[in-house]
Structure formats: C-alpha cells, structure tokens
Write an enzyme that holds these catalytic residues in place. Structure first.
Site, PDB file in Angstrom:
ATOM      1  N   GLY A  33     -18.410  50.232  -3.482  1.00  0.00           N
ATOM      2  CA  GLY A  33     -18.148  50.328  -4.902  1.00  0.00           C
ATOM      3  C   GLY A  33     -17.409  49.126  -5.446  1.00  0.00           C
ATOM      4  O   GLY A  33     -17.090  49.076  -6.628  1.00  0.00           O
ATOM      5  N   ASP A  34     -17.131  48.158  -4.599  1.00  0.00           N
ATOM      6  CA  ASP A  34     -16.471  46.921  -5.000  1.00  0.00           C
ATOM      7  C   ASP A  34     -17.012  45.813  -4.111  1.00  0.00           C
ATOM      8  O   ASP A  34     -18.129  45.926  -3.598  1.00  0.00           O
ATOM      9  CB  ASP A  34     -14.944  47.067  -4.882  1.00  0.00           C
ATOM     10  N   ASP A  35     -16.255  44.742  -3.889  1.00  0.00           N
ATOM     11  CA  ASP A  35     -16.743  43.636  -3.072  1.00  0.00           C
ATOM     12  C   ASP A  35     -16.962  44.085  -1.626  1.00  0.00           C
ATOM     13  O   ASP A  35     -16.165  44.840  -1.062  1.00  0.00           O
ATOM     14  CB  ASP A  35     -15.720  42.493  -3.094  1.00  0.00           C
TER      15      ASP A  35
ATOM     16  N   SER B 189     -23.986  46.100  -3.177  1.00  0.00           N
ATOM     17  CA  SER B 189     -22.850  46.290  -4.077  1.00  0.00           C
ATOM     18  C   SER B 189     -23.295  46.012  -5.503  1.00  0.00           C
ATOM     19  O   SER B 189     -23.135  44.909  -6.007  1.00  0.00           O
ATOM     20  CB  SER B 189     -21.687  45.374  -3.691  1.00  0.00           C
TER      21      SER B 189
END
Length: 934
Positions: A713-715, A746
């Site tokens: 949900g992020d890097d 992502s």
C-alpha cells in the site's frame, strides 16, 4: 433504497462497448439513518440495464453474520421479470454480505461496490447438490453429485458479474481442511460457475480463498473475463484461477492470479465422458496475465481435454515463482486433441520448467476409459520467451507411438538458476523445430538456424469476442493453513540456509506455547528467547516455531540467535495495543511518524544485537493490520503503529524466506545497522492499506535486498536516513545498498523510493533486475527544502515496468516535516543519478522531474530507455524543472534539460563494476532436528 440506471455509448475498437452509469439514492449512516443524498458512479459493461435494485431492498444485512442467501435469491427472482424489458442490475453496497449459493438470471448484472465483500457461507447445507457435469461423469473430488457454486447460472443469456474491485471471499479454509481429511462426500463448490450460457462478462473483482476453482465458465460462448485479482494460498488444494471448459469465443485479459493450482486451466471433459459429450474449447484469447503459482502452471491445457482444445492464443504473459509456463497435460484414455496453440511474449522469473508437456498424467474418472483413446497433440507454437532463474528448460514427454508433433519454438532465452539441472532438455516422443533458442534444445527439436522458422505461426486475424473496457485492482493475501490434532511423536529433520548455524535449540512449545490461533504466546516467546540468550557465547541458539497459528504481541530478540518458522507456522500479531510496549522515538526522527511522542514496539524487535537471523521455510507472519489501519484512518491512535520487524543499532542481520502480510505499518525496518541481508521475502498488503512499506533500510551500511516479491500500500522499498533537523544532527547515512531481483506491485507508490526522510544522506545505491507491475513509479527521489542531506551515487540498471503512471519521478517539494523547527536553509543535494537498460510498457507519463529552484538536481544520466505509452497517456511526456543531465537512446524524446548525446555517447551511465562487502557474505547449510507430536 431506490436506484435508477442509464446508459451512454462509448467507442471501442472493432466492437461495441457500453459504459454503464448507476445513480444510487442511499441513506447515510450504518445503524441509524440520518440524511439522504444521491451518489453516482460509472462502470464498464457489455450491456447496460434499465431496472435496478439493492440487496438491502430485500432484507439483506451486511454485518458479516446475518445469512443473506434468501435475500439474494429473492432479489434476483424479482429482477428476472425485467429480462425482456431492458434487463436489471442488483447493487451490493458496502458491507460484509454472508451468503450461500444463489442462481442468476438472464439480462442481468450483479455489481459489487468497492467496499462490498461477499462472504461465502461455510455451512454445506447452503449449497444445493447438483448433478455432475455430463462431460466429466462424476464430481472431481468424489463420485456422484457436487455442491452448487457460490454464484451459479445455467442456460442464461447476457450475464455480467462486475464491480469497482469489490471482493468475493470463499472462506475456503474449512473446505480445504475437510477435503484433505477426506471428510467431504461431494465435490467442493466453486466461486463462480456459469453453464450452457452465452454473452458472459466477469470483471473488476477480487476473488479470494475459493473452496476449489474460482471461475468456471462451462459449455458457454462469448465469454469475457477481465480485470480480476484472484488470490489463494499457494498450498490450497485445486484453487485454479480461471478454467474455461468446453467454451467457444472466450477472452481472458488483465488478470492477476496467485493460486494453489494452475492460474488458468483450459479444459473440455474427462475421458469417455468428454469424448462422448464432444464439445471442445476453441477460440480462446489470453492477454496480459500475471501469475504466481509455485506448484503448478501459468496456463495448463488439460488434463481434462477429451472434447478437444484448439485455437488458443496467449500473449504478454508474466509469471513469477511458478512451476511451469504453458503446460500440456494428457494421458492414454483421454482421446481428444490439443492443437493450434499459439504463445508469444512470455516473461518468466524463477521457474522450475519453462516448457512442460506430459503424456502420462493419469487420473481417470473411473476404470471404463478406453485405452485406445489416444490424444492428438500437434501444432504447438512458442515465440518471444524470456525466462530467468530457471531450474530446467524443458520436460517434454509425449506418448510412445503417439508423439506430440509440430512443436515450434523461436526466439527463446532462458537464464539458468544456480541450482539448475545438468540436463536442460528432457525430450521423449516429441517432434518439432526451433530457431534462436538458448540453451540449445534437444535433438528431437533441431535448430533450423536464425530466422529460419519465422515467428512460429502466430495468427494475425482477430476473434469475434465481445469487448469491454475495465479497471485494474491488486490485493494479495497469502497465508498458511494451520495444524490439526497431534496424536503421536516422531523426530523431524530439516536443513536451512543461514549466515550462522547454532549449537543449541528449543521449540516454542517447550515454553508453553499453544498454536491454536487464540492463546496469547507473548510470554512464551519472551521466556524462550530469554532462556536461549544464555547460549550467546556458546555457539548461539535457534528457536523453532512449529506448525500452528501462534498469537503473540511484541517480543525482543537476543544476539547469536535464529528465529525459524516452519512452512506451516503462522505468527499472528495480537490486536491488543497493551501487547506492544511504548518505546522512544528514533533519534534521527525526533517523533513518531503517526503521532508526536512515543511509538509502539514492533512485533519482532531487537536492539544493540550481533548475528541475528529471522528465517523459515516460507512460514508466515501476519500482522492482522486491519484494526490498526482503521484506527489510524479515524485518528484514534495516540502513538505510532508497530512495524512487523525492526532491528536497531545491530550488525550481521539476516531476514529471509518468509511471507509477511497485513503489517500495521512498515514491514521490515533495519535502522542504524550494518551488514544486513534481506532475501527471499514475500510481502503482501492490500494496496490501499496506509504506510505498509515493504523493506525500509534506514541509516544502514552494507545492506543487500534480493529475490523479494512485494505487494504494498506504499513504497515496496523505501531508503531512509532521518527526518529534517533530527536526521541532520544524527548524521548517519544509508550507504552501500544493493537491491537485486525485486518484483513490486504498488499502484499508488514507488517501486524504490529514496526518501523522503533522507536528511542523514543516501549514497552508493545499486539496484538491478527490477520488475514492476501496476505501480505508480520506478525509482523515485523524494525530498524538500528543510531536509538537508544528500542523495548521490544512485545506479539503476535493468528495469522491466508494466502499467506505470511515471517511469521517472523526482520530487523536490515533498513537504511533510516533523515540526516547525526545520532549517529552511537546509537544502538537499541530489546528484549523480544513473539509469540504464529500462523497458516500460503501458505508461501514462515518462517522467516528472521537479528539482528545487536555485538547487537543481544534477548529474542525471539515462541510457537505453524504451517507454511504451498507454492509450490514455499524457500529451506532455517529460515535465522537467530545475534538473540537469544527459541522455542517450531514450524514447520518447526527453526534455531539453536532459539533452540527447547521440547513440552510445554516454555509455552505460556509470554502473559500478566492483562488488560491495555485503555481496560476499557467506551462507552455509544448517541442520535442525525436532521432536514433535502429530
């Protein structure tokens, strides 16, 4: 709830598609209803509808507990009256809708809201028994009848099952357990089965945890399966993704599948039953499929193929960590045929076999099959295949006296794994030709020389399958099924790879641990580790976590220590905040990231340690983060969320061969460490979960990250070194970092981010062999005025990117400060940033490069970059401000601030040829004996 629907025309190449518009009048609030408003959304469909309703109108309750089977069936039965009056749509709003099997109707759309979850009942009585398929003669799990699928349709026309990536959860674990134990009398239900029907669309949904197969169109025509995310534990039994069976004119495209069996299995009946029924699967198109299936095929043809399979066209196929590519499975007694198979454009990473054909698959419905029914396998074509980390190129086993013929392979490059087989091509009873195939094929597939067999005969005409536009969404859930009762005692033995072996050992069970998924084991883990710490100077110790579901809060590690998770062990993170002690903010950050002040200790924590290993046989650590994400979004947390693993001020760290999922926040956070290896991790989080970064090396020296698969949900990887004045004062950079063979999904963040917390500096980062699918950007630099520090000496080569918003993104105005005391004169230095050998497809915009006014990002170098644009790509492909550098052989043409030096003029953009010390850390094979109960 009242609904109405309308439609408007939308142009689609070659065929007509419709864009449906649904307007919803709904009541705000869940329990008490207070106000009313209109809401509006669009969805892609082959047909729009004139009439509509919501499941709530028929008494449906989305609380995850109330049975809604009767409500669904009542709604559909009511809407069936409109089949001849423009059709109807049933809307499933946000909620968790528990239901058993229900039957669809014609000229009908089932639409799931993005926050709707259909929960399949685990009550067998909610699934009516139906007859075996006539082309199979029996159920697949057991003789006789079978359970109806969760969503079922028979003899229908114009059916759509779609949504805004809503979820259908089969809750299959109970079914898998009963199946393995032989406790089922009938064949398990599928998630979706449509029979004897035409004009079918199944799109834009997440399917997970099916009891058996996920999507099964059988005896159908004109079928589109598009934009599905299908997820199952890789050891779950028979959880095939999409199985077109005796179907004509089918298209499967833009699907992402993680499966315990074949991702796509093409079928047409079983032995004498399939021969008698005589309905082939033909005119099948498969495009842009991504598959993870460690024990099965990406695309299987058979083994139930007795009605025949022909004219299958598969292209743009990506597979990661799967057993084989396009596999043919058949046997004496099957009869039928597999012919006219055309495959082009496969990218495969970490495979057991690239090519696999099996003529002795066995597995018959009964003993009445005809031993003279010999299958015909011919005209099988592969071209443009690239594979890496392969154990064996091909296992091609025809049938004695009935060879598989007309095999054609062209332009195939296979890179071998370190443990590859000495014999790369095992060929018996096959015949064909090859051209430009490496490694050299067997003698039964003679090389015709470069270009002599052309393109291996891929058809250039198009098939008449209906077209639909769809949206893509990705979410990977992977978990391991727990243990059953234990009755006797035996010794078990296994080996594992580690930087250090240990002289002493124990099991968590020895300290009162209970792996039932309910008992808290925090004290047991800490007691075990505290006991084993006495052996730090006596050869170290290993704590073994056996099969089971081990609920625990935070615990602290010790030096010269290994934590080892069995392949069937799951660490379940407690959702009780009191199980996570509060600790001080990191000195280079000055505060918690979620809130000022203290932060919760990570699930697995270590401080000031030497020689620590966290590893396993791909055991699982499940952070159970949903409760934390909900509290974070609602602003209900006073302190910063825990990470799954954090190791501080330590050296010689190995974290490897595990599956991490659903972390409350970051997954792996080595900070102020040296000599760190992170290897062979699968990290999985919902793509909308907040701040669930994969691996975040932070103020670390000599770190290696390799062979990791991350859905985030992020890097996927975020390289850090402190935040503004705190990071500048602490002054510890991240340097000498190697990232290899990383695969990332992502959709809203970067594959590799440098920053934004980079105030201690980032230098000498070497990233190569990077694959990204459906991600926002490649290697991104994030900084701002006030950060200070530097990012320099960044070297990237060999990126393969598919479906990206930006390939290159640098941001000098990221903002986000810990407090108002940052120094506005602390200007970051960004220089010597190198990219080479980049291939990207389906890209919205090539580059967004935004330096800082008066402080340009300099020394940017790009070489040998090819970017294929998406249909909706931006007119302006390069947006460049306050940057300087040079390019060579970059397409599309870069901005004027990155002038083209001409072909080959800047070489390879300066990728270092030396190796870093962490690349030479030795690994040895360790062994462990375990006395266990079963």
């Amino acid at each position: 709830m009242e609904l109405w629907a309308s439609a408007r025309r939308s142009k689609v190449i070659d065929v007509r598609g419709l864009l449906g518009v649904l307007v919803i009048l709904y009541t705000v609030g869940v329990e008490s209803r207070k106000s009313v408003k209109w809401d509006y959304f669009e969805y892609a469909a082959s047909s729009c509808r004139a009439h509509s309703a919501s499941i709530s109108d028929f008494g449906g309750v989305g609380d995850g507990k109330t049975a809604n089977t009767k409500a669904f069936q009542a709604a559909i039965d009511h809407l069936s009256q409109f089949s001849s009056q423009g059709g109807s749509i049933l809307y499933v709003p946000p909620g968790r809708w528990l239901t058993g099997s229900f039957n669809l109707t014609s000229y009908f759309t089932l639409y799931l809201d993005k926050d709707a979850v259909l929960l399949a009942s685990q009550d067998e009585s909610e699934y009516p028994l139906i007859e075996p398929l006539p082309s199979y003669g029996r159920g697949r799990d057991a003789d006789g009848a079978r359970y109806s699928s969760l969503i079922f349709g028979n003899n229908l026309t114009d059916v759509i099952i779609t949504g805004a990536n809503g979820t259908i959860d089969g809750q299959g674990e109970l079914w898998w357990t009963k199946f393995r134990a032989g406790e089922l009398k009938y064949t398990r239900p599928y998630l979706i089965e449509i029979m004897f029907s035409t004009k079918i669309q199944i799109s834009n949904l997440t399917l997970m945890n099916s009891p058996s197969w996920n999507v099964h169109p059988v005896y159908c025509s004109n079928v589109v399966v598009q934009g599905l995310t299908i997820l199952a534990p890789v050891k779950s039994p028979n959880t095939d993704g999409i199985n077109p069976d005796s179907c004509t004119n089918t298209r499967i495209e833009d699907c992402y599948i993680v499966s315990g069996d074949d991702c796509v299995a093409v079928k047409s009946g079983w032995d004498e039953y399939g021969i008698s029924f005589g309905m082939p699967t033909k005119q099948l198109v498969i495009k842009r499929l991504t598959c993870i299936s460690p024990t099965s095929a990406v695309i299987a043809l058979g083994s139930e193929m007795s009605g025949g399979i022909e004219d299958v066209r598969a292209e743009d196929i990506t597979a990661i960590d799967s057993e084989s590519g396009v596999r043919i499975k058949t046997a004496v007694g099957r009869g039928g045929y597999v012919k006219g198979i055309y495959v082009r454009g496969m990218t495969l990473k970490t495979m057991k076999w690239v090519f696999w054909m099996t003529g002795n698959y066995g597995s018959h419905p009964d003993n009445n099959y005809d031993p003279n029914a010999i299958p015909v396998i011919q005209n099988i074509n592969y071209r443009d295949v690239v594979a890496e980390n392969v154990t064996m190129a091909a296992r091609l086993e025809g049938i004695a006296g009935d060879p598989f013929t007309g095999i054609c392979m062209s332009n195939v490059t296979i890179g071998l794994a370190q443990n590859s087989k000495k014999l790369q091509w095992n060929c018996t009873d096959v015949a064909g030709i090859t051209s430009e195939v490496n490694p050299k094929p067997c003698d039964l597939l003679p090389d015709q020389g470069p270009g002599k067999i052309g393109a291996c005969n891929f058809p250039e005409d198009s098939l008449p399958v209906i077209d639909v536009r769809g949206l893509l969404g990705v979410l990977v859930i992977l978990y391991t099924v727990g243990v059953e009762s234990r009755k006797s005692v035996k010794w078990d033995y296994f080996e594992y790879a580690a930087s250090s072996c240990r002289a002493h050992s124990a099991s968590i069970s020895d300290f009162g641990g209970v792996g039932d998924g309910k008992t808290a084991n925090t004290k047991a883990f800490q007691a075990a580790i505290d006991h084993l710490s006495q052996f730090s100077s006596q050869g170290g110790s290993i704590l073994y976590v056996p099969p089971g579901r081990w609920l625990t809060g935070s615990f602290n590690l010790t030096s010269y220590f290994t934590l080892y998770l069995d392949k069937d062990a799951v660490l379940l993170a407690s959702q009780d905040e009191s199980e996570y002690p509060l600790i001080e903010p990191l000195p280079s950050y000055g505060r918690g990231r979620d809130a000022d002040g203290a932060r919760y200790s990570s699930l697995i924590f270590g401080n000031n340690l030497t020689d620590v290993i966290i590893t396993g046989a791909n055991g699982t650590i499940d952070g159970q983060g949903e409760l934390w994400w909900t509290k974070f979004r609602a602003g209900e947390l006073k302190y910063t969320r825990p990470y799954l693993i954090e190791i501080m001020f330590s050296t010689k760290i190995q974290i490897s061969n595990l599956t991490l999922m659903n972390s409350p926040s970051w997954n792996v956070h080595p900070v102020y460490c040296s000599n760190v290896v992170v290897q062979g991790l699968t990290i999985l989080a919902p793509v909308k979960s907040p701040n669930t970064d994969g691996i975040n090396p932070d103020s670390c020296t000599n770190t290696r990250i390799e062979d990791c698969y991350i859905v985030s949900g992020d890097d996927c990887v975020a390289v850090k070194s402190g935040w503004d004045e705190y990071g500048i004062s602490f002054g510890m950079p991240t340097k000498q970092l190697v990232i290899k063979r990383l695969t990332c999904i992502s959709p809203t963040s970067a594959v590799i981010a440098l920053g934004s917390e980079m105030s201690g500096g980032i230098e000498d980062v070497r990233a190569e062999d990077i694959t990204a699918i459906d991600s926002e950007s490649g290697v991104r630099i994030k900084t701002a005025v006030g950060r200070g520090g530097y990012v320099k000496g960044i070297y990237v080569r060999g990126m393969t990117l598919k479906t990206m918003k930006w390939v290159f993104w640098m941001t000098g105005n990221y903002g986000s400060h810990p407090d108002n005391n940052y120094d506005p004169n602390a200007i970051p230095v960004i220089q010597n940033i190198n990219y080479r050998d980049v291939v990207a497809e389906n890209v919205t915009m090539a580059a967004r490069l935004e330096g800082i006014a008066g402080d340009p990002f300099t020394g940017i170098c790009m070489s040998n970059v090819t970017i294929g644009l998406a249909q909706n790509s931006k007119k302006l492909q390069w947006n460049c401000t306050d940057v300087a550098g040079i390019t060579s052989e970059v397409n599309p043409k870069p901005c004027d601030l990155l002038p083209d030096q001409g072909p080959g003029k800047i070489g390879a953009c300066n990728f270092p040829e030396d190796s870093l010390p962490v690349e030479n850390m030795a690994v040895q094979t360790c062994s462990f004996f375990w006395r266990h109960h079963w």
